[in-house]
Scaffold this active site. Structure first.
Site, PDB file in Angstrom:
ATOM      1  N   GLU A 105       0.834  -1.212   0.000  1.00  0.00           N
ATOM      2  CA  GLU A 105       0.000   0.000   0.000  1.00  0.00           C
ATOM      3  C   GLU A 105       0.868   1.261   0.000  1.00  0.00           C
ATOM      4  O   GLU A 105       0.505   2.271  -0.591  1.00  0.00           O
ATOM      5  CB  GLU A 105      -0.954  -0.031   1.200  1.00  0.00           C
ATOM      6  CG  GLU A 105      -2.023  -1.120   1.026  1.00  0.00           C
ATOM      7  CD  GLU A 105      -2.921  -1.279   2.236  1.00  0.00           C
ATOM      8  OE1 GLU A 105      -2.380  -1.652   3.300  1.00  0.00           O
ATOM      9  OE2 GLU A 105      -4.129  -1.023   2.132  1.00  0.00           O
ATOM     10  N   GLU A 125      -4.510  -9.626   3.147  1.00  0.00           N
ATOM     11  CA  GLU A 125      -5.399  -9.366   4.291  1.00  0.00           C
ATOM     12  C   GLU A 125      -6.557 -10.353   4.405  1.00  0.00           C
ATOM     13  O   GLU A 125      -6.922 -10.768   5.501  1.00  0.00           O
ATOM     14  CB  GLU A 125      -5.948  -7.931   4.215  1.00  0.00           C
ATOM     15  CG  GLU A 125      -4.952  -6.849   4.607  1.00  0.00           C
ATOM     16  CD  GLU A 125      -3.942  -6.502   3.520  1.00  0.00           C
ATOM     17  OE1 GLU A 125      -3.964  -7.134   2.445  1.00  0.00           O
ATOM     18  OE2 GLU A 125      -3.128  -5.598   3.763  1.00  0.00           O
TER      19      GLU A 125
END
Ligand code: NAD
Length: 703
Positions: A105, A125
């Site tokens: 990210e 995730e």
């Protein structure tokens, strides 16, 4: 400047290097260091481009898991990533190692990305029951398009550097000196007059078909990730990258992300993640105890288990000597191993030369003398105490001093086996599961005299062969099979009370078990449980309904898949299970003969009876110290028995239901069902009374 980050100047290119061993996790300190570094670079006209790189073995590897439970401390991800993305001069992320979650990210917030060949990039995730929460759901679709972004986030699987280049996640894959290549890349950008290229300003490719794509993914997730909520939440968040402006999308992602982190599913995955880190902590064994080296392995018995175990070691590059009684047995064992490898090669999961290398590591033999050099011997002969004692007497005579002697017994008393040797300190249980080359779980059984360093050797060895090693003490069935016993007993009793096998299995599969227990019996062979119970009959309840359906099937020769029928029939072209009216009628007749009331238990009752009986036994296992921790039980069940990870294992699940609820139900079953099976575990009762959970007990057992 903090110690974590350093900035060096290379002409007009600044290189910000993060150095936070071991894996540059994005802790609060790392975020703070990034913030300070990028703030310091602002308003410096002499700097024309910035490279963000990491020292050590990887780029920023991911977020700090500890913050899930404490909440993210300042400075938060968004603040730092925004600062990077806002840079007035181009920022190049220089990636290497394994960039995951928050690491990726961060790279998305940079304006350009180059990766060293061999880098892996992922947003895993979902495998932890959560969603990317640092802009991943908003920036990834903008950068690589809706479908590739969904592939990545819904699978959680990392991409190779080459794959990342193909989808546009990285701009270039390089070899050689990464910082140098990144500086050269940044200089080129400056020379070409290329400025910042902000991901947040891009449009999502595939947006026009978003509704259709997302609906298809939802339908797929409902099938492949049954009972799970996080995939749906992820899809909601990703959809916002199309339907909402970036800032709103980020805020929405954040609220969803906090929601899934707090939800049971996210907590369950974290419980298992942190539980796995506890596995090596054994009371009374300090960090100073080191394992013995295992460079050569011997295996006795080239059957189903011995062959699979040999493959585990060969896969790890460790030479194995496989001993059996006749050449025919050895040859059959080696042929099965070869066939298994050939299947992997034809599937494409193994290269032909890897197969050759691995096969070359396995040598068959008829002589125990060939085990003299082994650092570890695993015995996997028939399940017979006299035979195993004989094998261990022979091993004692030939094995070198300090060799660890393991037995793969499922049911026998390891203390008795150890007692025939002059070195009980070297004897240990190594309970592999079938197929041993596939199943992740290894129960490591610490016998009465097992030496601490022999135990640590087994734990190290489990890691080497990529198994999850869980320590148990000697008792019948250890952790896993012992808790299966009451679970299976209730499943079979429900059949006697008028539930069909399909109803029982569907109830358990609907809960999330990989397979209903009766279908498992059909797969493993109905007779296995029957025969062990027959041997132990004198120790078992004098209850004619006890495991009666399995006995009936065995007596009829309906032994499960291997005979084409068992609880189900398997005679269709696809060999899928189908209900067997004859078997059902047989159970009904027997129930009538024994005068068993036909309660026709509901789905809910089937689940409660099977699971609460299992949990009650789990509590006893904790009381007796057979398992060291509630989380160890959960790891056994999720890695070896198909218990859904998203429910965290039986003991974690019990905590989420509430121990008092379970205690009340068990008391009720004690009145409405056969009371001999519903004796409460004192620990379970005590914890419920005190309003505590298994997790709290694990944190503070003495209280
Ligand atoms: P198996 O019958 O497939 O293999 C046993 C092998 O041992 C045979 O090849 C046999 O020839 C060999 N053997 C017998 N006596 C011997 C001797 N004196 N010297 C050398 N070799 C000898 O059995 P299996 O299913 O592989 O089970 C082996 C052990 O693993 C048992 O203790 C069993 O309880 C345990 N176990 C089995 C499973 C399973 O699902 N099959 C799972 C966990 C543990």
């Amino acid at each position: 400047m903090s110690e974590i980050a350093s900035t060096t100047l290379h002409g007009d290119v600044a290189v910000v290097t993060i150095d936070s061993p071991p894996v540059n996790t994005m802790t609060r300190e790392v975020r703070a260091a990034l913030k300070t570094s990028f703030e310091a670079l602002r308003g410096k006209p002499e700097i024309k481009a910035v490279v963000l790189a990491c020292a050590g073995r990887t780029f920023l590897s991911g977020g700090d898991m500890r913050e899930f439970d404490t909440g993210v401390q300042e400075p938060g991800y968004h603040e730092v990533l925004r600062l990077i993305e806002d840079s007035a001069v181009p920022v190049v992320a220089a990636l290497h190692g394994t960039a995951m979650g928050g690491g990726v990210e961060t790279a998305l917030a940079c304006h350009y990305r180059i990766a060293l060949d061999g880098t892996r990039l992922g947003l895993p995730e979902i495998t932890l029951g959560i969603i990317p929460g640092a802009g991943g759901t908003q920036r990834m679709p903008r950068l690589i398009g809706l479908e590739p972004a969904l592939d990545m986030m819904l699978s959680g699987k990392p991409l190779t550097a080459q794959q990342a280049k193909e989808v546009g996640l990285v701009d270039e894959v390089v070899t050689g000196d990464l910082p140098e290549r990144a500086i050269a890349y940044a200089r080129d950008l400056v020379a070409q007059g290329k400025g910042p290229r902000r991901t947040r300003e891009r449009k999502v490719a595939g947006a026009e078909r978003a509704e259709e794509i997302v609906a298809a993914r939802r339908a797929l997730a409902a099938k492949t990730m049954r009972n799970r909520n996080s995939p749906n939440v992820l899809l909601d968040a990703v959809l916002a990258s199309i339907t909402r402006p970036f800032d709103e999308g980020i805020a929405y992602e954040r609220s969803l992300s906090i929601e899934v982190e707090k939800a049971v599913e996210g907590r369950a995955f974290r419980h298992l993640f942190f539980g796995e880190r506890e596995l090596r902590k054994i009371p009374g064994i300090g960090a100073d105890v080191k394992g013995r080296k295992v460079e050569r392995v011997g295996i006795v018995g080239a059957g189903t288990m011995g062959g699979g175990i040999a493959m585990c070691f060969a896969n790890a590059g460790i030479p194995v000597t496989l001993v059996d009684t006749t050449q025919a047995n050895v040859d059959r064992g080696l042929a099965t191993i070869r066939k298994n490898y050939e299947r992997s090669v034809s599937r494409g999961s193994l290269k032909a030369e890897q197969m050759t290398q691995r096969l070359a590591l396995i040598t068959g033999s008829l002589s125990f003398a060939d085990l003299a050099q082994a650092d570890l011997v695993v015995e996997a002969v028939f399940e017979n105490l006299a035979l195993k004692k004989e094998i261990f007497t022979k091993l004692d005579a030939v094995a070198k001093p300090g060799a660890v002697l393991g037995t793969n017994t499922s049911t026998l008393d390891i203390d008795e086996i150890a007692a025939v040797t002059r070195r009980p300190q070297d004897v240990i249980g190594l309970h592999f599961f079938s197929p041993a080359n596939v199943m992740q779980l290894l129960e490591i059984v610490q016998a009465r005299h097992t030496a601490p360093d022999a135990l640590i050797t087994a734990l190290d060895m489990a890691k080497t062969i990529k198994k999850v090693g869980v320590v148990a003490k000697v008792c019948y069935g250890f952790i896993g099979n012992r808790m299966m016993d009451p679970y299976g007993r209730e499943a079979e009793r429900c059949v006697m009370e008028g539930a069909t096998p399909e109803q029982v299995d569907s109830a358990l599969e609907g809960f999330g078990m990989a397979m209903g227990i009766l279908a498992v019996y059909d797969m493993a062979g109905i007779d296995i449980g029957y025969l062990t119970r027959k041997e132990r009959a004198h120790l078992l309840p004098k209850d004619p309904s006890f495991y009666r359906p399995t006995a009936l099937l065995t007596e009829r020769g309906w032994l499960g898949q291997k005979s084409g029928r068992g609880y189900y029939r398997y005679d269709g072209a696809d060999r899928k299970r189908t209900p067997d009216p004859e078997a059902i009628a047989m159970f009904q007749q027997e129930a009538a003969r024994l005068g068993i009331p036909q309660r026709k238990p509901s789905t809910e009752e089937i689940r409660e009876r099977c699971l609460y009986a299992m949990i009650n036994e789990g509590a006893r296992i904790l009381e007796e110290g057979v398992a060291l921790r509630a989380s160890d039980i959960d790891i056994v069940y999720t890695s070896g028995y198909g218990f859904p990870r998203y429910r965290g294992g039986p003991m974690f699940y019990a905590d989420t239901v509430g121990l008092q609820v379970i205690v009340d139900k068990i008391k009720e079953f004690g009145k409405t069902l056969d009371p001999q099976y519903w004796q409460l575990s004192p620990l379970l009762e005590k914890l419920a009374r005190e309003g505590r959970s298994f997790a709290q007990w694990q944190a503070d057992p003495a209280r």
